[in-house]
Design a protein around this motif. Structure first.
Motif, mmCIF file in Angstrom:
data_model
loop_
_atom_site.group_PDB
_atom_site.id
_atom_site.type_symbol
_atom_site.label_atom_id
_atom_site.label_comp_id
_atom_site.label_asym_id
_atom_site.label_seq_id
_atom_site.Cartn_x
_atom_site.Cartn_y
_atom_site.Cartn_z
ATOM 1 N N GLN A 127 0.828 -1.207 0.000
ATOM 2 C CA GLN A 127 0.000 0.000 0.000
ATOM 3 C C GLN A 127 0.860 1.252 0.000
ATOM 4 O O GLN A 127 0.535 2.257 -0.649
ATOM 5 C CB GLN A 127 -0.942 0.000 1.210
ATOM 6 C CG GLN A 127 -2.052 -1.029 1.119
ATOM 7 C CD GLN A 127 -2.986 -0.990 2.316
ATOM 8 O OE1 GLN A 127 -4.160 -0.702 2.192
ATOM 9 N NE2 GLN A 127 -2.463 -1.295 3.490
ATOM 10 N N GLU A 128 1.969 1.204 0.727
ATOM 11 C CA GLU A 128 2.872 2.348 0.773
ATOM 12 C C GLU A 128 3.517 2.590 -0.596
ATOM 13 O O GLU A 128 3.701 3.727 -1.022
ATOM 14 C CB GLU A 128 3.953 2.123 1.830
ATOM 15 C CG GLU A 128 3.443 2.148 3.256
ATOM 16 C CD GLU A 128 2.937 3.520 3.669
ATOM 17 O OE1 GLU A 128 3.451 4.526 3.151
ATOM 18 O OE2 GLU A 128 2.022 3.581 4.509
ATOM 19 N N ILE A 129 3.876 1.509 -1.290
ATOM 20 C CA ILE A 129 4.511 1.643 -2.604
ATOM 21 C C ILE A 129 3.567 2.275 -3.609
ATOM 22 O O ILE A 129 3.910 3.217 -4.325
ATOM 23 C CB ILE A 129 4.954 0.261 -3.146
ATOM 24 C CG1 ILE A 129 6.115 -0.287 -2.332
ATOM 25 C CG2 ILE A 129 5.385 0.372 -4.618
ATOM 26 C CD1 ILE A 129 6.543 -1.661 -2.758
ATOM 27 N N THR A 130 2.374 1.740 -3.692
ATOM 28 C CA THR A 130 1.455 2.127 -4.763
ATOM 29 C C THR A 130 0.579 3.325 -4.411
ATOM 30 O O THR A 130 0.074 4.006 -5.302
ATOM 31 C CB THR A 130 0.530 0.949 -5.118
ATOM 32 O OG1 THR A 130 -0.270 0.626 -3.962
ATOM 33 C CG2 THR A 130 1.336 -0.270 -5.541
ATOM 34 N N GLY A 131 0.394 3.552 -3.124
ATOM 35 C CA GLY A 131 -0.538 4.588 -2.720
ATOM 36 C C GLY A 131 -1.984 4.151 -2.832
ATOM 37 O O GLY A 131 -2.900 4.940 -2.594
ATOM 38 N N ASP A 132 -2.199 2.897 -3.206
ATOM 39 C CA ASP A 132 -3.549 2.350 -3.337
ATOM 40 C C ASP A 132 -3.914 1.576 -2.073
ATOM 41 O O ASP A 132 -3.178 0.682 -1.655
ATOM 42 C CB ASP A 132 -3.653 1.414 -4.546
ATOM 43 C CG ASP A 132 -3.404 2.138 -5.851
ATOM 44 O OD1 ASP A 132 -3.722 3.344 -5.913
ATOM 45 O OD2 ASP A 132 -2.879 1.516 -6.791
ATOM 46 N N GLU A 133 -5.035 1.908 -1.499
ATOM 47 C CA GLU A 133 -5.466 1.224 -0.285
ATOM 48 C C GLU A 133 -6.106 -0.110 -0.625
ATOM 49 O O GLU A 133 -6.932 -0.201 -1.532
ATOM 50 C CB GLU A 133 -6.461 2.087 0.482
ATOM 51 C CG GLU A 133 -6.870 1.491 1.813
ATOM 52 C CD GLU A 133 -7.803 2.389 2.611
ATOM 53 O OE1 GLU A 133 -8.312 1.952 3.650
ATOM 54 O OE2 GLU A 133 -8.014 3.541 2.172
ATOM 55 N N ILE A 134 -5.686 -1.155 0.066
ATOM 56 C CA ILE A 134 -6.310 -2.463 -0.086
ATOM 57 C C ILE A 134 -7.570 -2.468 0.778
ATOM 58 O O ILE A 134 -7.515 -2.184 1.970
ATOM 59 C CB ILE A 134 -5.355 -3.591 0.340
ATOM 60 C CG1 ILE A 134 -4.090 -3.579 -0.522
ATOM 61 C CG2 ILE A 134 -6.039 -4.950 0.247
ATOM 62 C CD1 ILE A 134 -3.021 -4.542 -0.057
ATOM 63 N N SER A 135 -8.695 -2.778 0.180
ATOM 64 C CA SER A 135 -9.961 -2.708 0.908
ATOM 65 C C SER A 135 -9.989 -3.702 2.069
ATOM 66 O O SER A 135 -9.283 -4.716 2.072
ATOM 67 C CB SER A 135 -11.131 -3.000 -0.033
ATOM 68 O OG SER A 135 -11.164 -4.380 -0.369
ATOM 69 N N ASP A 136 -10.823 -3.388 3.048
ATOM 70 C CA ASP A 136 -10.976 -4.290 4.192
ATOM 71 C C ASP A 136 -11.451 -5.666 3.738
ATOM 72 O O ASP A 136 -11.044 -6.693 4.297
ATOM 73 C CB ASP A 136 -11.983 -3.704 5.191
ATOM 74 C CG ASP A 136 -11.453 -2.452 5.884
ATOM 75 O OD1 ASP A 136 -10.232 -2.248 5.874
ATOM 76 O OD2 ASP A 136 -12.275 -1.692 6.430
ATOM 77 N N GLU A 137 -12.326 -5.693 2.721
ATOM 78 C CA GLU A 137 -12.857 -6.968 2.225
ATOM 79 C C GLU A 137 -11.754 -7.822 1.611
ATOM 80 O O GLU A 137 -11.686 -9.035 1.842
ATOM 81 C CB GLU A 137 -13.956 -6.717 1.192
ATOM 82 C CG GLU A 137 -15.228 -6.106 1.738
ATOM 83 C CD GLU A 137 -15.131 -4.605 1.962
ATOM 84 O OE1 GLU A 137 -16.047 -4.033 2.574
ATOM 85 O OE2 GLU A 137 -14.125 -3.998 1.522
ATOM 86 N N ASN A 138 -10.872 -7.184 0.830
ATOM 87 C CA ASN A 138 -9.768 -7.925 0.219
ATOM 88 C C ASN A 138 -8.782 -8.414 1.276
ATOM 89 O O ASN A 138 -8.294 -9.544 1.210
ATOM 90 C CB ASN A 138 -9.042 -7.049 -0.799
ATOM 91 C CG ASN A 138 -9.804 -6.900 -2.105
ATOM 92 O OD1 ASN A 138 -10.807 -6.200 -2.170
ATOM 93 N ND2 ASN A 138 -9.354 -7.562 -3.149
ATOM 94 N N GLN A 139 -8.490 -7.556 2.245
ATOM 95 C CA GLN A 139 -7.569 -7.955 3.304
ATOM 96 C C GLN A 139 -8.125 -9.114 4.109
ATOM 97 O O GLN A 139 -7.411 -10.080 4.408
ATOM 98 C CB GLN A 139 -7.287 -6.763 4.226
ATOM 99 C CG GLN A 139 -6.442 -5.672 3.593
ATOM 100 C CD GLN A 139 -5.956 -4.654 4.605
ATOM 101 O OE1 GLN A 139 -5.627 -4.999 5.735
ATOM 102 N NE2 GLN A 139 -5.897 -3.395 4.205
ATOM 103 N N ASP A 140 -9.397 -9.020 4.455
ATOM 104 C CA ASP A 140 -10.024 -10.079 5.251
ATOM 105 C C ASP A 140 -10.023 -11.402 4.490
ATOM 106 O O ASP A 140 -9.699 -12.457 5.053
ATOM 107 C CB ASP A 140 -11.454 -9.678 5.613
ATOM 108 C CG ASP A 140 -12.166 -10.764 6.402
ATOM 109 O OD1 ASP A 140 -11.712 -11.092 7.511
ATOM 110 O OD2 ASP A 140 -13.181 -11.298 5.903
ATOM 111 N N ALA A 141 -10.369 -11.355 3.189
ATOM 112 C CA ALA A 141 -10.391 -12.579 2.385
ATOM 113 C C ALA A 141 -8.995 -13.171 2.270
ATOM 114 O O ALA A 141 -8.808 -14.395 2.320
ATOM 115 C CB ALA A 141 -10.961 -12.293 0.996
#
Length: 305
Positions: A161-175
Motif C-alpha cells: 500500500q505504501e509503494i502504490t498509494g492504493d489502499e487495499i480494501s478491508d474486504e480484500n484484506q479479510d479474504a
C-alpha cells in the motif's frame, strides 16, 4: 462498473456479437503496465538489535540502505487486528517479529521468497496476496528465527500500500487473511502444502471465472477441484474452503490476473493434468478461431474455392 454487472450486460448480446468481440479483442490486445517500480520494507516493531541485524541480512539490506528507504513498522496490535478473527492470541503471539521486503515491478507476477518461515509456504503467500489485489511484486518474508509467518502477510500488504498509494480494501484484506489461514489448516489436515495451494488456486479460479456465488455451485467447484487433484475432503474441510470462496466471489478479481500473478501454480496444475479448458482464455480463443475457420471452409466448399 463492476465486472459482474458488465458480464450481465454482455450475456444479453447475441452470440455473433460475442464471438466477433472476442476475436477482435484477441487480435487487438494492448498490454497494461503497472505502477512504477519501488521498494518498501516492513519490520516487526519488537525486534531486538541482534534480531534486526539478522533480519536485515536475510533481506539483503544494510542499515545504510535502510536509511534511504521507506520503512513500515508492524506492531503486534496490527497483527491481532488483522489475524484475530482467524487465529487465537496464543498463536499470534505478543511480539511482532515478521519482516517483509516488497519490490514493485512492471510485470512478471508475484514471486515469493521465505526465510525462517516454518508454516506459511511461498504458494500460500502468493495465493493470498493475489486475493488482496496485489500484482507484480518480488516479496521476501523473513524472521530472525523459525516462526509460522502468518503475520508476514500483514507486512506485505502494508508495504504494498505504501509503494502504490492504493489502499487495499478491508474486504480484500479479510479474504486474503482468511485464505492463508484456511490453506495452512488444510495443508495440516491433508498432509500436503502443495496440494492445499493447488486446490485453493484451482477453486478460486473457477469461482472467479464462472462468477460462482451460490453455496451449491461453490461446493461443486470444490468437489470437482478435489477430484482432479486426487483429494478426498471432509465436510469440515469443504466448509472451510467454502467460507473463503464466498468472500472471494464478492471481490472484483480478474481471472487472467490470477493466472498471470501465480503462473507457477497454474503451470503446476496443468502438469498434473488438471482440466482448466472451460475457463482458460486461450482455449476459448482457439475455439472461437476454429468456429470461424469452419465457416470459411464451409463457404469455400460451397463455391468450390
Amino acid at each position: 462498473m463492476k465486472k459482474k454487472a458488465i458480464k450481465a450486460i454482455e450475456k444479453k448480446r447475441t452470440v455473433t456479437a460475442l464471438l466477433l468481440s472476442a476475436v477482435l479483442a484477441a487480435a487487438c490486445t494492448v498490454p497494461a503496465f503497472a505502477d512504477a517500480a519501488g521498494t518498501y520494507v516492513a519490520l516487526g516493531a519488537d525486534l531486538s538489535a541482534s534480531q534486526r541485524a539478522t533480519v536485515l541480512g536475510l533481506l539483503d539490506l544494510t542499515e545504510e540502505q535502510l536509511a534511504d528507504m521507506d520503512v513500515v513498522q508492524i506492531t503486534n496490535e496490527m497483527e491481532k487486528e488483522m489475524l484475530g478473527s482467524y487465529l487465537p492470541a496464543s498463536v499470534i503471539g505478543s511480539r511482532a517479529l515478521s519482516c517483509v521486503r516488497v519490490e514493485k515491478k512492471n510485470s512478471g507476477g508475484i514471486d515469493i521468497t521465505t526465510k525462517n518461515i516454518s508454516y506459511c509456504t511461498e504458494g500460500m503467500y502468493q495465493n493470498a496476496l493475489i486475493t488482496a489485489g496485489i500484482e507484480n511484486a518480488d516479496v521476501i518474508v523473513a524472521a530472525p528465527m523459525n516462526i509460522s509467518g502468518t503475520a508476514g502477510l500483514v507486512g506485505a500488504m502494508e508495504a504494498y500500500q505504501e509503494i502504490t498509494g492504493d489502499e487495499i480494501s478491508d474486504e480484500n484484506q479479510d479474504a486474503a487473511v482468511n485464505e492463508i489461514v484456511a490453506t495452512g489448516e488444510l495443508a495440516d489436515q491433508i498432509g500436503s502444502s502443495e496440494n492445499a495451494e493447488n486446490l485453493m488456486a484451482l477453486v478460486k479460479q473457477d469461482v472467479v471465472a464462472n462468477d460462482l456465488t451460490s453455496e451449491d455451485d461453490i461446493l461443486k467447484a470444490i468437489d470437482d477441484g478435489a477430484a482432479q487433484i486426487g483429494l478426498t475432503l471432509s465436510d469440515e474441510e469443504k466448509d472451510s474452503i467454502l467460507s473463503v470462496m464466498k468472500k472471494i466471489s464478492s471481490l472484483d478479481l480478474d481471472v487472467d490476473a490470477l493466472k498471470e500473478q501465480a503462473s507457477g501454480i497454474y503451470d503446476r496444475l496443468k502438469e498434473l493434468g488438471v482440466d482448466m479448458s472451460s475457463w482458460d482464455k486461450d482455449s476459448v480463443i482457439d475455439a472461437i478461431t476454429g468456429f470461424f475457420s469452419g465457416i470459411i471452409d464451409f463457404f469455400k466448399g460451397l463455391f468450390g474455392a
